[in-house]
Write a protein that holds these residues in place. Structure first.
Motif: not given
Length: 276
Positions: A131-137
């Motif tokens: 599993e992964t939690i990620g973001w891109d801003v």
């Protein structure tokens, strides 16, 4: 000619500890390895000493996780794509996560300066049980400093093969996309936050994650320009627009903390570099 930086990160579980091994070539490296949550979760801070990318630069980041490893990866400051003379600057992230592993990909924002030719390509290959939690801003230009995004192009791609593909190009002369109510509506900060699994989530778990994101949005100043959805039974996504980076980051940090608790039973531990 441009810089070509290559960083390889290999995480493996050894007993109770997530061990990390890194190799770098060029101007991209690990600043620190920290364990603020105990030995099982490795926090890594990545740095790019040149401070930004220009046309012809390439940064490649390869991440692999095995044996139940859990890694949190962040950066000490914004990534920057500067004005180009024509060639593209490219950053590529490739993640391979084995069963039972967790990755949190939490870089600070990317700034696309006017005149840039930038590509930011992210790919996550997750085995069942990973599993992964990620973001891109992304911030387009620096409007508050009277440096609007008036020229150039930026390509963004976030891919979980066979599950989800978020891919699009923002061109500075596409006023319909940038200013239309059906596009960015004049906002210059765009964010995507996700929790993805290599297996189908139970309906109740997926609904709980969506409810948590929507509850965080409901009491936030970005409530009208943020929304959570599940484009696939293995992916939950929160998207938001904002007039500046700070409120969007605050919202994403809140939702990341809620998802961590729901999905993994973990507390709201922030990377230390964010407060230094």
């Amino acid at each position: 000619m441009g810089w070509h930086g290559h960083l390889t990160l290999d995480y493996r579980r050894d007993g109770d500890t997530t061990q990390a091994h890194d190799r770098h070539d060029g101007p991209l490296r690990v600043l620190q390895r920290l364990y603020p949550e105990g030995p099982g979760i490795c926090h890594h801070v990545l740095v790019h000493p040149p401070g930004g990318m220009v046309g012809g630069d390439t940064l490649d980041i390869d991440v692999s996780l095995a044996g139940g490893a859990h890694a949190v990866i962040t950066t000490p400051g914004a990534a920057r794509f500067y004005r180009s003379g024509g060639a593209s600057a490219v950053q590529r992230l490739r993640v391979r996560a084995a069963a039972g592993t967790r990755l949190e990909w939490l870089p600070l924002e990317t700034i696309a300066y006017s005149g840039c030719e930038g590509e930011n390509l992210l790919r996550f290959d997750l085995e069942p049980g990973a599993e992964t939690i990620g973001w891109d801003v992304l911030a387009l230009g620096l409007p508050a400093a009277d440096q609007p995004f008036e020229r150039g192009r930026y390509l963004q791609s976030i891919e979980l093969p066979g599950r989800w593909l978020e891919r699009g190009t923002i061109a500075a002369d596409d006023r319909t996309l940038l200013d239309s109510p059906l596009g960015l509506a004049g906002h210059r900060v765009i964010g995507t936050l996700w929790l993805a699994a290599g297996h189908a989530m139970a309906d109740t778990r997926r609904d709980e994650l969506l409810d948590a994101a929507r509850a965080a949005c409901a009491g936030h100043e970005l409530a009208r320009i943020a929304g959570a959805t599940a484009p696939h039974d293995e992916v939950v996504v929160l998207r938001a627009l904002a007039p500046r980076v700070e409120p969007l980051m605050a919202l994403f940090k809140d939702v990341r903390n809620r998802w961590r608790q729901i999905a993994w039973g973990l507390g709201a531990v922030q990377p230390r570099i964010w407060t230094t």
